[in-house]
Design a protein around this motif. Structure first.
Motif, PDB file in Angstrom:
ATOM      1  N   THR A  92       3.032   3.611   0.702  1.00 55.95           N
ATOM      2  CA  THR A  92       3.347   2.465  -0.146  1.00 55.95           C
ATOM      3  C   THR A  92       2.372   1.342   0.165  1.00 55.95           C
ATOM      4  O   THR A  92       2.144   0.999   1.330  1.00 55.95           O
ATOM      5  CB  THR A  92       4.787   1.977   0.091  1.00 55.95           C
ATOM      6  OG1 THR A  92       5.695   3.052  -0.207  1.00 55.95           O
ATOM      7  CG2 THR A  92       5.112   0.793  -0.803  1.00 55.95           C
ATOM      8  N   VAL A  93       1.772   0.780  -0.884  1.00 54.05           N
ATOM      9  CA  VAL A  93       0.840  -0.327  -0.721  1.00 54.05           C
ATOM     10  C   VAL A  93       1.212  -1.432  -1.703  1.00 54.05           C
ATOM     11  O   VAL A  93       1.881  -1.201  -2.716  1.00 54.05           O
ATOM     12  CB  VAL A  93      -0.623   0.120  -0.964  1.00 54.05           C
ATOM     13  CG1 VAL A  93      -1.065   1.119   0.077  1.00 54.05           C
ATOM     14  CG2 VAL A  93      -0.787   0.706  -2.359  1.00 54.05           C
ATOM     15  N   THR A  94       0.771  -2.637  -1.394  1.00 59.74           N
ATOM     16  CA  THR A  94       1.007  -3.796  -2.257  1.00 59.74           C
ATOM     17  C   THR A  94      -0.296  -4.197  -2.924  1.00 59.74           C
ATOM     18  O   THR A  94      -1.346  -4.297  -2.277  1.00 59.74           O
ATOM     19  CB  THR A  94       1.559  -4.966  -1.434  1.00 59.74           C
ATOM     20  OG1 THR A  94       2.781  -4.556  -0.803  1.00 59.74           O
ATOM     21  CG2 THR A  94       1.836  -6.172  -2.329  1.00 59.74           C
ATOM     22  N   VAL A  95      -0.223  -4.435  -4.224  1.00 61.37           N
ATOM     23  CA  VAL A  95      -1.400  -4.824  -4.990  1.00 61.37           C
ATOM     24  C   VAL A  95      -1.830  -6.231  -4.582  1.00 61.37           C
ATOM     25  O   VAL A  95      -1.010  -7.135  -4.464  1.00 61.37           O
ATOM     26  CB  VAL A  95      -1.102  -4.764  -6.505  1.00 61.37           C
ATOM     27  CG1 VAL A  95      -2.283  -5.265  -7.313  1.00 61.37           C
ATOM     28  CG2 VAL A  95      -0.730  -3.348  -6.911  1.00 61.37           C
ATOM     29  N   ASN A  96      -3.137  -6.425  -4.344  1.00 62.68           N
ATOM     30  CA  ASN A  96      -3.623  -7.717  -3.857  1.00 62.68           C
ATOM     31  C   ASN A  96      -3.773  -8.724  -4.994  1.00 62.68           C
ATOM     32  O   ASN A  96      -3.471  -8.436  -6.160  1.00 62.68           O
ATOM     33  CB  ASN A  96      -4.941  -7.552  -3.093  1.00 62.68           C
ATOM     34  CG  ASN A  96      -6.064  -6.997  -3.959  1.00 62.68           C
ATOM     35  OD1 ASN A  96      -6.070  -7.155  -5.184  1.00 62.68           O
ATOM     36  ND2 ASN A  96      -7.028  -6.333  -3.326  1.00 62.68           N
ATOM     37  N   GLU A  97      -4.262  -9.915  -4.646  1.00 63.42           N
ATOM     38  CA  GLU A  97      -4.338 -10.999  -5.628  1.00 63.42           C
ATOM     39  C   GLU A  97      -5.306 -10.692  -6.768  1.00 63.42           C
ATOM     40  O   GLU A  97      -5.254 -11.310  -7.835  1.00 63.42           O
ATOM     41  CB  GLU A  97      -4.742 -12.307  -4.946  1.00 63.42           C
ATOM     42  CG  GLU A  97      -6.141 -12.345  -4.363  1.00 63.42           C
ATOM     43  CD  GLU A  97      -6.221 -11.708  -2.975  1.00 63.42           C
ATOM     44  OE1 GLU A  97      -7.306 -11.731  -2.365  1.00 63.42           O
ATOM     45  OE2 GLU A  97      -5.189 -11.165  -2.511  1.00 63.42           O
ATOM     46  N   LYS A  98      -6.214  -9.704  -6.562  1.00 62.66           N
ATOM     47  CA  LYS A  98      -7.129  -9.325  -7.636  1.00 62.66           C
ATOM     48  C   LYS A  98      -6.594  -8.180  -8.478  1.00 62.66           C
ATOM     49  O   LYS A  98      -7.283  -7.664  -9.356  1.00 62.66           O
ATOM     50  CB  LYS A  98      -8.486  -8.946  -7.050  1.00 62.66           C
ATOM     51  CG  LYS A  98      -9.209 -10.125  -6.401  1.00 62.66           C
ATOM     52  CD  LYS A  98     -10.600  -9.727  -5.954  1.00 62.66           C
ATOM     53  CE  LYS A  98     -11.353 -10.918  -5.360  1.00 62.66           C
ATOM     54  NZ  LYS A  98     -12.727 -10.563  -4.953  1.00 62.66           N
ATOM     55  N   GLY A  99      -5.371  -7.771  -8.168  1.00 66.74           N
ATOM     56  CA  GLY A  99      -4.744  -6.718  -8.951  1.00 66.74           C
ATOM     57  C   GLY A  99      -5.171  -5.318  -8.584  1.00 66.74           C
ATOM     58  O   GLY A  99      -4.971  -4.390  -9.372  1.00 66.74           O
ATOM     59  N   THR A 100      -5.741  -5.141  -7.409  1.00 67.48           N
ATOM     60  CA  THR A 100      -6.237  -3.826  -7.015  1.00 67.48           C
ATOM     61  C   THR A 100      -5.555  -3.343  -5.745  1.00 67.48           C
ATOM     62  O   THR A 100      -4.958  -4.113  -4.985  1.00 67.48           O
ATOM     63  CB  THR A 100      -7.753  -3.856  -6.783  1.00 67.48           C
ATOM     64  OG1 THR A 100      -8.055  -4.725  -5.700  1.00 67.48           O
ATOM     65  CG2 THR A 100      -8.477  -4.334  -8.032  1.00 67.48           C
ATOM     66  N   PHE A 101      -5.658  -2.045  -5.499  1.00 64.85           N
ATOM     67  CA  PHE A 101      -5.172  -1.443  -4.257  1.00 64.85           C
ATOM     68  C   PHE A 101      -6.087  -0.273  -3.903  1.00 64.85           C
ATOM     69  O   PHE A 101      -6.772   0.293  -4.762  1.00 64.85           O
ATOM     70  CB  PHE A 101      -3.719  -0.965  -4.392  1.00 64.85           C
ATOM     71  CG  PHE A 101      -3.557   0.265  -5.237  1.00 64.85           C
ATOM     72  CD1 PHE A 101      -3.609   1.540  -4.681  1.00 64.85           C
ATOM     73  CD2 PHE A 101      -3.364   0.165  -6.620  1.00 64.85           C
ATOM     74  CE1 PHE A 101      -3.464   2.677  -5.456  1.00 64.85           C
ATOM     75  CE2 PHE A 101      -3.225   1.291  -7.407  1.00 64.85           C
ATOM     76  CZ  PHE A 101      -3.276   2.555  -6.827  1.00 64.85           C
ATOM     77  N   LYS A 102      -6.089   0.103  -2.613  1.00 64.30           N
ATOM     78  CA  LYS A 102      -6.864   1.242  -2.143  1.00 64.30           C
ATOM     79  C   LYS A 102      -6.067   1.987  -1.080  1.00 64.30           C
ATOM     80  O   LYS A 102      -5.408   1.381  -0.245  1.00 64.30           O
ATOM     81  CB  LYS A 102      -8.204   0.794  -1.526  1.00 64.30           C
ATOM     82  CG  LYS A 102      -9.185   0.191  -2.522  1.00 64.30           C
ATOM     83  CD  LYS A 102     -10.468  -0.223  -1.820  1.00 64.30           C
ATOM     84  CE  LYS A 102     -11.455  -0.872  -2.789  1.00 64.30           C
ATOM     85  NZ  LYS A 102     -12.705  -1.293  -2.109  1.00 64.30           N
ATOM     86  N   VAL A 103      -6.144   3.314  -1.149  1.00 67.00           N
ATOM     87  CA  VAL A 103      -5.580   4.172  -0.102  1.00 67.00           C
ATOM     88  C   VAL A 103      -6.699   5.118   0.307  1.00 67.00           C
ATOM     89  O   VAL A 103      -7.031   6.051  -0.434  1.00 67.00           O
ATOM     90  CB  VAL A 103      -4.356   4.958  -0.603  1.00 67.00           C
ATOM     91  CG1 VAL A 103      -3.788   5.809   0.523  1.00 67.00           C
ATOM     92  CG2 VAL A 103      -3.295   4.015  -1.148  1.00 67.00           C
ATOM     93  N   PRO A 104      -7.339   4.907   1.461  1.00 69.34           N
ATOM     94  CA  PRO A 104      -8.579   5.620   1.768  1.00 69.34           C
ATOM     95  C   PRO A 104      -8.406   7.059   2.208  1.00 69.34           C
ATOM     96  O   PRO A 104      -9.342   7.834   2.108  1.00 69.34           O
ATOM     97  CB  PRO A 104      -9.185   4.773   2.888  1.00 69.34           C
ATOM     98  CG  PRO A 104      -8.011   4.100   3.514  1.00 69.34           C
ATOM     99  CD  PRO A 104      -7.036   3.842   2.418  1.00 69.34           C
ATOM    100  N   SER A 105      -7.241   7.454   2.716  1.00 71.07           N
ATOM    101  CA  SER A 105      -7.096   8.824   3.221  1.00 71.07           C
ATOM    102  C   SER A 105      -5.795   9.420   2.714  1.00 71.07           C
ATOM    103  O   SER A 105      -4.708   9.039   3.155  1.00 71.07           O
ATOM    104  CB  SER A 105      -7.126   8.859   4.754  1.00 71.07           C
ATOM    105  OG  SER A 105      -8.390   8.497   5.240  1.00 71.07           O
ATOM    106  N   LEU A 106      -5.925  10.362   1.786  1.00 77.71           N
ATOM    107  CA  LEU A 106      -4.774  11.086   1.265  1.00 77.71           C
ATOM    108  C   LEU A 106      -5.047  12.578   1.395  1.00 77.71           C
ATOM    109  O   LEU A 106      -6.107  13.061   0.987  1.00 77.71           O
ATOM    110  CB  LEU A 106      -4.539  10.756  -0.208  1.00 77.71           C
ATOM    111  CG  LEU A 106      -3.827   9.445  -0.554  1.00 77.71           C
ATOM    112  CD1 LEU A 106      -3.786   9.261  -2.069  1.00 77.71           C
ATOM    113  CD2 LEU A 106      -2.419   9.407   0.024  1.00 77.71           C
TER     114      LEU A 106
END
Length: 970
Positions: free
Chosen positions: A64-78
């Motif tokens: 689970t991640v939270t979208v940042n102030e620029k409206g983006t998110f990243k998950v580097p290792s799946l």
């Protein structure tokens, strides 16, 4: 409950899922990654604070991640797999993407607009696969086990790699290996679950797993990122299957019966030789009695010990292999047998949502028994038994963790064993003996293996990588890896002595002595070499994937590599530090629509010094030879020796060579520069096409040379034996030498022009055209055409001309005359290659697959073992380019014929039993039974006389054979 949503708006405003091949820096080499942009549908502005939950549908792993102030998110290792993505925010309708497939080294990119209103769940079940990754400056072939299962393909990782454009089957002398981008077969890197399973002794063997345990493959033929090193060829990166929620069991069987296998043609001499020892129509290569039968079974189990948390996967593969091959003259045959089971086990622990641990291991240890017998039971040819131990056990542990929203880490430790020991009980006591007093070489005595060797290698590998995603437009990755490699060696002639008997004629020179009369004499050789040798390889890298513009991405990386090889006394033999390898790639989406890209790549790639160099040059080697009159030979073949003929020759006295005497202290590493320019485009939702130009230039090689000419040019006292130095050919040599013969070494510099060697050269140019259709319900297709040119005078680490796998120590550069004429089309040059493979579902449960290759032949040479009269250098040994005293440079005899082969399979799925998946399949390899000649004998003259074996086939395409398989899973 009211749903205030227009379906047309959904179709127009919710971006479909883009599953694309990403820059490697966005993922580690065992996983993939994900990124996304979440916006307000009406205002198009960034929607900060939205929650993105990503759940692996097979094992429940959740991130689970939270979208940042620029409206983006990243998950580097799946971990690779199929994911469900849920996006929520108070006051907005929940969005769900039901299926997002993450593949090895890839990045899934999503764009989702969120609509305000009642909090309702909107399922986005449809998704489109973007066939072009517009953010990556490279193209690699990623193929899954499911896709491979549709194709007729041999059950090994190299056969998968050969599906890729730019990959060419290597010379059969080295086994089943591939050449990538014109490199030799010893310059590749094979990685499984992040573990380097490539042999570091010669680079010509791979620790391999049971084939059914593979989940995905990624084949990189060039342009790979700074995370990957120790290769000037290609990188094959694979991951294995794992356990998931729910228990699964599998049973499989595969059989390649000899009764359904055709024979290779036998080959006869068309003419005889001058001495009459070979007559027309004598047998050159007898294949009429060949047999081969291969049977494998397989048992698998996988599941969850603790649901969503702890998983296991295990596979054991019993096998029974037997083959019979006749010798070239047809007098003897060798039976090869092995039946050791292979196994693999893997445990995955999802410690928390953000931390996981994988521990896995496998064994590819096998004991191969070769038994050579005479076809004629009354023959005096003795039986020979050779026992080869190969493979070993590998284990590894890998931790993957997300420390916060912008830092993640993965760390790995592994140990990989390689064994290559060829021995028999008689090796210690029975001398090797050959009688050359008649019409040919006749083995005598009780020896089994002419040369006995015990080779074992152990790699200890440590890796740690960090992902930094703090900056919006930069994905930064940095890492460190270290390999501590140990080689154990013990090799000697059987019985620790080798006798060879000759007839000598009056006036003949033997060991510098002119014989006064006709006599029989014996040459006695003693060879013994061994010790423990360590080589260490260290690297660090940093790389930034920079989104310069929405449609322009740069990948800027720097890798530093250091190599250290120690001798048998554990002292530094060769050390090369901080070799910098910059990498730069650009990808531009010219239409800014995600449908096409122009990409460019430039990079430098180093390869370590093979530990074979330590063993051969820095070991405690004893090698002597002496000649004596032969008085008699007893019933066991042992000689009674008389007076000496000349002095004993001592090539090495058992002491470890001083590195100062055999190493050029100014040596540079072996490295290659590469430039790639390409274009790729989606044609529609299923089809893509591309074109790619590749230029590779091998800037430096490492090999041993003789410096005898340089010693003479400087007027120094010459050594009784040839003086070999490890160096970069055609550079000034900085070495220690006893210039005046007083026993004291002096540091000297020998100018390159005094040594007489040419510049090493290996240039590779290629143009690849590709056309691909992804599997969509009923069929898939992949085709490529490659025009490639590989030319120069240096193949690389090994030498296909004579099958020499002495990586870094080939005969090529031993004497300057061996390189006179060596420039031309190199052995791995294949000017034209057409590949096509695919599958088609004929009816609901029946599919057909095909795999085709059409390829122009390798260059043909005309070698000799002499030099013309008046040539400035004396002939010592090795293949020259002067048959009949005429220069015939590399490739002067044209090319072998084209290779054409088609493989076909039929797969029938059985689905009439609930909860059970079963299939039966028939794979037919080389369905037209093409007898392609892949290699011919290239020695045109021996002793100045025509060799009647010249041009005769030495390697054929494997004849038609059939594999019958059955699989059941429940």
């Amino acid at each position: 409950m009211k749903i205030n949503f227009k379906h047309s708006l959904l179709a127009a405003s919710i971006s479909t899922l883009l599953a694309i091949s990403s820059p490697i820096m966005a993922a580690n080499n065992t996983a993939g990654s994900m990124k996304g942009t979440i916006t307000d549908a009406s205002s198009k502005s960034a929607l900060a604070g939205a929650t993105v939950t990503i759940i692996n549908k097979a094992n429940g792993a959740s991130t689970t991640v939270t979208v940042n102030e620029k409206g983006t998110f990243k998950v580097p290792s799946l971990s690779i797999g199929n994911y469900k993505i849920t996006i929520t925010k108070p006051g907005y309708e929940t969005q769900v993407i039901e299926s997002a497939k993450v593949t090895i080294g890839s990045e899934v990119s999503i764009e989702v607009p969120m609509s305000t209103g009642d909090v309702e769940r909107i399922s986005v079940t449809g998704s489109r696969i973007a066939l072009v990754d517009t953010s990556s400056p490279e193209i690699s072939l990623t193929i899954s086990a499911d896709e491979i299962a549709r194709l007729p393909i041999a059950q090994d990782i190299v056969s998968v790699a050969l599906l890729s454009p730019g990959a060419t089957k290597g010379d059969s002398a080295f086994g089943n290996l591939a050449s990538f981008g014109g490199s030799s077969v010893a310059e590749n890197s094979f990685i499984i679950n992040g573990v380097n399973v490539t042999s570091f002794r010669r680079g010509t063997s791979i620790a391999d797993i049971p084939f059914s345990a593979y989940e995905q493959f990624q084949i990189k033929t060039g342009g790979y990122s700074a995370q990957f090193g120790r290769s000037t060829g290609g990188v094959v990166n694979a991951v294995t299957k794992r356990g998931n929620n729910g228990w699964d069991f599998g049973i499989a069987a595969r059989w390649e019966p000899d009764a359904l296998r055709e024979q290779r043609p036998s080959v006869l001499y068309p003419v005889g030789n001058a001495s009459g020892s070979i007559q027309p129509f004598d047998t050159f290569w007898d294949n009429s009695k060949d047999e081969k039968d291969d049977l494998e079974a397989e048992f698998t189990v996988s599941g969850d010990i603790i649901e969503d948390t702890l998983f296991v996967y295990g596979l054991i593969q019993p096998q029974k292999y037997k083959s019979i091959n006749a010798s070239a003259n047809g007098e003897t045959y060798t039976t090869t047998e092995y039946d050791d089971p292979l196994w693999l086990a893997r445990v995955d622990w999802q410690i928390t949502d953000d931390h996981s641990l994988m521990i896995w291991g496998f064994s590819d240890s096998e004991q191969v028994v070769d038994t050579t017998k005479a076809y004629d039971p009354n023959s005096e040819i003795m039986d020979q038994v050779s026992i080869e131990s190969r493979g070993g056990t590998t284990w590894s542990a890998q931790y993957v963790g997300r420390l916060n929203d912008w830092i993640s880490v993965d760390a790995l430790y592994a140990e990989v064993e390689f064994d290559s020991t060829v021995q028999a009980p008689e090796d210690e006591t029975c001398p090797a003996i050959y009688d050359d007093r008649g019409s040919g070489l006749v083995p005598m005595g009780c020896w089994q293996n002419f040369s006995s060797s015990a080779e074992s290698d152990l790699r200890k590998q440590t890796n740690i990588n960090f992902n930094f995603d703090y900056f919006e437009d930069h994905a930064i990755k940095a890492g460190y890896d270290f390999e501590d490699n140990t080689s154990l060696e013990s090799s000697f002639y059987s019985g620790h002595v080798y006798y060879r008997y000759y007839k000598g004629a009056a006036g003949e020179s033997v060991n510098g002595v002119e014989l006064a009369q006709n006599i029989e004499y014996a040459r006695t050789r003693v060879y013994d070499n061994g010790g423990e040798f360590t080589s260490k390889s260290t690297a660090w890298y940093i790389e930034d994937t920079w989104s310069i513009l929405p449609n322009l991405t740069a990948r800027v990386g720097l890798r530093s590599e250091s190599f250290e090889n120690l001798n048998a006394e554990d002292k530094a033999f060769i050390e090369i530090k901080n070799q910098l390898a910059p990498r730069l790639g650009l990808s531009w989406d010219p239409m800014d629509d995600g449908e096409s890209k122009v990409f460019v790549n430039w990079g430098r790639y180093h390869i370590p010094v093979a530990s074979n160099t330590n063993v051969r040059m820095a070991g405690a080697e004893t090698f002597t030879a002496e000649w004596n009159e032969l008085i008699s030979v007893d019933a066991e073949g042992l000689p009674s020796l008389g007076a000496s003929i000349g002095d004993q020759q001592v090539y090495s006295d058992g002491s470890v060579a001083d590195p100062a005497e055999i190493l050029d202290t100014s040596i540079d590493p072996m490295y290659q520069d590469e430039f790639i320019l390409g274009y790729q485009r989606n044609l529609d939702e299923d089809w893509s096409a591309g074109i790619k130009f590749t230029h590779r230039d091998l800037k430096s090689i490492i090999d041993d040379i003789t410096i005898d000419k340089g010693i003479r040019a400087n007027g120094w006292v010459e050594s009784e034996a040839h003086v070999y130095v490890l160096t970069n050919p055609n550079t000034d040599v900085h070495v220690s030498y006893d210039t005046n013969g007083n026993g004291t070494l002096e540091q000297v510099v020998i100018a390159a022009e005094d040594l007489g060697y040419p510049d090493p050269e290996r240039i590779y140019n290629s143009v690849e055209l590709t056309l691909n259709r992804t599997w969509n319900d009923d069929w898939a297709f992949n085709a490529s055409y490659t025009w490639a040119q590989s030319y120069g005078n240096a193949e690389g680490y090994v030498k296909s001309d004579n099958g020499q796998d002495d990586s870094g120590l080939t005969t090529d550069w031993d004497f300057p005359y061996l390189m006179d004429g060596a420039n031309g089309s190199l052995p791995n040059d294949r000017r034209h290659t057409i590949k096509a493979y695919g599958a088609y579902q004929i009816i609901e449960n029946l599919s057909i697959g095909a795999n085709l290759i059409a390829q122009s032949g390798r260059p043909k040479n005309a070698f000799a073992d002499t030099l013309p009269e008046g040539y400035p250098d004396p002939y010592e040994y090795g293949a020259t380019y002067y048959p009949f005293d005429q220069k015939c440079s590399r490739g002067c005899m044209g090319n072998e014929d084209w290779r054409f082969k088609v493989d076909l399979n039929f797969v029938y799925n059985i689905d009439f039993i609930d909860n059970i998946q079963a299939d039966v399949r028939l794979d037919i390899f080389n369905i037209f039974n093409s007898s392609n000649v892949l290699k011919t004998s290239e020695t045109l003259t021996i002793g100045g006389q025509y060799d009647p074996s010249y041009g005769l086939p030495k390697e054929f395409e494997a004849p038609r054979y059939v594999r019958i398989s059955a699989n059941i899973k429940f």
